[in-house]
Motif scaffolding. Sequence first.
Motif, PDB file in Angstrom:
ATOM      1  N   ALA A 272       0.791   7.826  45.048  1.00 59.67           N
ATOM      2  CA  ALA A 272       1.675   8.909  45.285  1.00 59.67           C
ATOM      3  C   ALA A 272       1.200   9.724  44.417  1.00 59.67           C
ATOM      4  O   ALA A 272       1.134  11.506  44.827  1.00 59.67           O
ATOM      5  CB  ALA A 272       2.632   8.911  45.668  1.00 59.67           C
ATOM      6  N   THR A 273       0.827   9.980  42.445  1.00 59.30           N
ATOM      7  CA  THR A 273       0.625  10.932  41.996  1.00 59.30           C
ATOM      8  C   THR A 273      -1.742  10.605  41.936  1.00 59.30           C
ATOM      9  O   THR A 273      -2.036   9.871  42.346  1.00 59.30           O
ATOM     10  CB  THR A 273       0.833   9.848  41.001  1.00 59.30           C
ATOM     11  OG1 THR A 273       2.159   9.871  40.546  1.00 59.30           O
ATOM     12  CG2 THR A 273       0.253  10.801  39.456  1.00 59.30           C
ATOM     13  N   ASN A 274      -1.369  12.651  42.209  1.00 59.19           N
ATOM     14  CA  ASN A 274      -2.355  12.346  41.823  1.00 59.19           C
ATOM     15  C   ASN A 274      -3.112  12.750  40.744  1.00 59.19           C
ATOM     16  O   ASN A 274      -2.164  13.697  39.417  1.00 59.19           O
ATOM     17  CB  ASN A 274      -2.762  14.109  42.989  1.00 59.19           C
ATOM     18  CG  ASN A 274      -3.080  13.988  43.974  1.00 59.19           C
ATOM     19  OD1 ASN A 274      -3.117  11.982  44.535  1.00 59.19           O
ATOM     20  ND2 ASN A 274      -2.748  13.921  44.825  1.00 59.19           N
ATOM     21  N   VAL A 275      -4.264  12.578  40.280  1.00 58.50           N
ATOM     22  CA  VAL A 275      -5.115  13.121  38.486  1.00 58.50           C
ATOM     23  C   VAL A 275      -6.108  14.199  39.168  1.00 58.50           C
ATOM     24  O   VAL A 275      -7.441  13.655  38.898  1.00 58.50           O
ATOM     25  CB  VAL A 275      -5.905  12.074  37.781  1.00 58.50           C
ATOM     26  CG1 VAL A 275      -5.780  12.122  36.908  1.00 58.50           C
ATOM     27  CG2 VAL A 275      -4.614  10.655  37.871  1.00 58.50           C
ATOM     28  N   ALA A 276      -5.544  15.507  38.930  1.00 56.35           N
ATOM     29  CA  ALA A 276      -6.422  16.672  38.786  1.00 56.35           C
ATOM     30  C   ALA A 276      -7.249  17.054  37.314  1.00 56.35           C
ATOM     31  O   ALA A 276      -6.065  16.856  36.420  1.00 56.35           O
ATOM     32  CB  ALA A 276      -5.699  17.786  39.701  1.00 56.35           C
TER      33      ALA A 276
ATOM     34  N   GLN B  39     -17.042   4.180  49.574  1.00 60.54           N
ATOM     35  CA  GLN B  39     -16.672   5.500  49.966  1.00 60.54           C
ATOM     36  C   GLN B  39     -15.566   6.139  50.411  1.00 60.54           C
ATOM     37  O   GLN B  39     -15.406   7.400  50.742  1.00 60.54           O
ATOM     38  CB  GLN B  39     -18.261   5.870  51.237  1.00 60.54           C
ATOM     39  CG  GLN B  39     -19.433   5.312  49.778  1.00 60.54           C
ATOM     40  CD  GLN B  39     -20.593   5.085  51.865  1.00 60.54           C
ATOM     41  OE1 GLN B  39     -20.851   4.831  52.499  1.00 60.54           O
ATOM     42  NE2 GLN B  39     -22.118   5.351  50.767  1.00 60.54           N
ATOM     43  N   ARG B  40     -15.124   5.175  51.398  1.00 64.37           N
ATOM     44  CA  ARG B  40     -13.856   4.783  52.205  1.00 64.37           C
ATOM     45  C   ARG B  40     -12.241   5.533  51.338  1.00 64.37           C
ATOM     46  O   ARG B  40     -11.546   6.616  51.088  1.00 64.37           O
ATOM     47  CB  ARG B  40     -12.843   4.611  53.053  1.00 64.37           C
ATOM     48  CG  ARG B  40     -14.585   3.292  54.065  1.00 64.37           C
ATOM     49  CD  ARG B  40     -13.790   4.418  55.065  1.00 64.37           C
ATOM     50  NE  ARG B  40     -14.688   4.174  56.232  1.00 64.37           N
ATOM     51  CZ  ARG B  40     -14.372   3.598  57.409  1.00 64.37           C
ATOM     52  NH1 ARG B  40     -12.669   3.168  57.399  1.00 64.37           N
ATOM     53  NH2 ARG B  40     -14.826   3.240  58.725  1.00 64.37           N
ATOM     54  N   ALA B  41     -12.605   5.020  49.534  1.00 66.48           N
ATOM     55  CA  ALA B  41     -11.716   5.408  48.617  1.00 66.48           C
ATOM     56  C   ALA B  41     -11.772   6.746  48.647  1.00 66.48           C
ATOM     57  O   ALA B  41     -11.139   7.754  48.348  1.00 66.48           O
ATOM     58  CB  ALA B  41     -11.612   4.238  47.646  1.00 66.48           C
ATOM     59  N   GLN B  42     -13.103   7.202  47.943  1.00 69.47           N
ATOM     60  CA  GLN B  42     -13.649   8.841  47.365  1.00 69.47           C
ATOM     61  C   GLN B  42     -12.595   9.525  48.538  1.00 69.47           C
ATOM     62  O   GLN B  42     -12.567  10.717  48.005  1.00 69.47           O
ATOM     63  CB  GLN B  42     -14.939   8.752  47.336  1.00 69.47           C
ATOM     64  CG  GLN B  42     -15.744   7.928  46.429  1.00 69.47           C
ATOM     65  CD  GLN B  42     -16.999   8.209  46.288  1.00 69.47           C
ATOM     66  OE1 GLN B  42     -17.497   7.858  47.340  1.00 69.47           O
ATOM     67  NE2 GLN B  42     -17.391   8.340  44.982  1.00 69.47           N
ATOM     68  N   VAL B  43     -12.695   9.252  49.966  1.00 70.56           N
ATOM     69  CA  VAL B  43     -12.492  10.608  50.877  1.00 70.56           C
ATOM     70  C   VAL B  43     -11.377   9.964  51.456  1.00 70.56           C
ATOM     71  O   VAL B  43     -10.323  11.134  51.399  1.00 70.56           O
ATOM     72  CB  VAL B  43     -13.605  10.147  52.283  1.00 70.56           C
ATOM     73  CG1 VAL B  43     -12.968  10.630  53.439  1.00 70.56           C
ATOM     74  CG2 VAL B  43     -15.245  10.023  52.015  1.00 70.56           C
ATOM     75  N   GLU B  44     -10.356   9.096  51.915  1.00 74.35           N
ATOM     76  CA  GLU B  44      -9.111   8.544  51.687  1.00 74.35           C
ATOM     77  C   GLU B  44      -8.647   9.116  50.698  1.00 74.35           C
ATOM     78  O   GLU B  44      -7.309   9.069  50.820  1.00 74.35           O
ATOM     79  CB  GLU B  44      -9.192   7.005  52.132  1.00 74.35           C
ATOM     80  CG  GLU B  44     -10.357   7.016  53.177  1.00 74.35           C
ATOM     81  CD  GLU B  44      -9.666   7.727  54.791  1.00 74.35           C
ATOM     82  OE1 GLU B  44      -8.882   8.187  55.092  1.00 74.35           O
ATOM     83  OE2 GLU B  44     -10.132   7.149  55.733  1.00 74.35           O
ATOM     84  N   CYS B  45      -8.428   8.707  49.570  1.00 76.17           N
ATOM     85  CA  CYS B  45      -7.638   8.693  48.450  1.00 76.17           C
ATOM     86  C   CYS B  45      -7.721   9.203  47.361  1.00 76.17           C
ATOM     87  O   CYS B  45      -7.267  10.161  46.155  1.00 76.17           O
ATOM     88  CB  CYS B  45      -7.763   7.720  47.482  1.00 76.17           C
ATOM     89  SG  CYS B  45      -7.078   5.954  48.442  1.00 76.17           S
ATOM     90  N   GLY B  46      -8.798   9.972  47.615  1.00 76.05           N
ATOM     91  CA  GLY B  46      -9.349  11.650  46.618  1.00 76.05           C
ATOM     92  C   GLY B  46      -8.888  11.394  45.567  1.00 76.05           C
ATOM     93  O   GLY B  46      -9.854  10.697  44.554  1.00 76.05           O
ATOM     94  N   SER B  47      -8.042  12.608  44.988  1.00 74.33           N
ATOM     95  CA  SER B  47      -7.139  12.236  43.465  1.00 74.33           C
ATOM     96  C   SER B  47      -6.147  11.619  43.200  1.00 74.33           C
ATOM     97  O   SER B  47      -5.801  11.018  41.980  1.00 74.33           O
ATOM     98  CB  SER B  47      -7.146  13.529  42.934  1.00 74.33           C
ATOM     99  OG  SER B  47      -6.287  13.857  43.245  1.00 74.33           O
ATOM    100  N   SER B  48      -6.422  10.466  44.261  1.00 73.82           N
ATOM    101  CA  SER B  48      -5.053   9.794  43.616  1.00 73.82           C
ATOM    102  C   SER B  48      -5.512   8.602  42.459  1.00 73.82           C
ATOM    103  O   SER B  48      -6.399   8.946  42.330  1.00 73.82           O
ATOM    104  CB  SER B  48      -4.293   8.814  44.993  1.00 73.82           C
ATOM    105  OG  SER B  48      -4.195   9.179  46.138  1.00 73.82           O
ATOM    106  N   ILE B  49      -4.453   8.336  41.162  1.00 73.14           N
ATOM    107  CA  ILE B  49      -3.983   7.761  40.418  1.00 73.14           C
ATOM    108  C   ILE B  49      -4.328   6.216  40.882  1.00 73.14           C
ATOM    109  O   ILE B  49      -5.301   5.195  40.208  1.00 73.14           O
ATOM    110  CB  ILE B  49      -2.533   7.280  39.950  1.00 73.14           C
ATOM    111  CG1 ILE B  49      -2.933   7.119  37.940  1.00 73.14           C
ATOM    112  CG2 ILE B  49      -1.893   6.894  40.455  1.00 73.14           C
ATOM    113  CD1 ILE B  49      -1.969   7.482  37.347  1.00 73.14           C
TER     114      ILE B  49
END
Length: 298
Positions: free
Chosen positions: A151-155, A212-222
Amino acid sequence: MGFPTKSLFVLYVLVFFTHLEPIPLAESAPDFTTLIYKGCAKQAFSDPTGLYSQALSALFGSLVSQSTKAKFFKTTSGSGQTSINGLFQCRGDLSNSDCYNCVSNLPVLTDKLCGRTIAARVQLSGCYILYEVSGFTQISGFEMLYKTCGATNVAGSGFEERRDTAFSVLENGVASGHGFYTTNYQSVYVLGQCEGDVGDSDCGECVKSAVQRAQVECGSSISGQIYLHKCFISYSYYANGIPRRSSSSTTSLSSPSAGTGQNTGKTVAIILGGAAGVGFLVIFLLFARGLMKKHDDS
């Protein structure tokens, strides 16, 4: 003639501390049986003669039995139209006993979660089981079955670059590691595993697809976990550095937070033990002082 006062004090201390029991350290066993996801076919099998049930029970028995000596096993039970294909796989770092303890939960759990469907897959944190009746429609090995993102993003802060570098190492490592690999890079911890009968080259491609799925689906998620039909990956980022893991081989791939908790428990126990020792020492010093005073006054 009695003992000198100082000798008496030493004797009391030795006798008392000889009977002290060390405070036991709480060892929390890693939990490999947490449910991650379930996949159940919508169609239940028609079983008027009980042949499917017999084949499925025999399949489960064979899989559980093999889990005492293997981390992956694939077999078929029954014959003809009533045959059922099935397999289990344990996480690559589990011991044989942990693998068995994990897999032995799956037959009852699968029946509870899916019932008597023509196909089912149940994934726990340490193992999974899969079965399907003969003729069940096959899916691509790259088909995504389940995902979860923190749930946490690391921008900013270069997190995604560090994560992608760790992913790149993982893609190469899982092929050279014959289907299982884990590593960390600048506070990013990653692991990947392929189904046991997938070749090294195909495994690398599967993990690459999961990345590739993780990069797209989770983005900057921790953190994130991606489960494809033939492989899965997970990653976690720790801003303060990856906590030290337990020396036990069975927990080397446990979540680092679990390792931190165990080390904290040990530290607290040591502190309490030390505090108790100091307290007893103070009491005996006061006791000895009283004895010496009485001896001097006599």
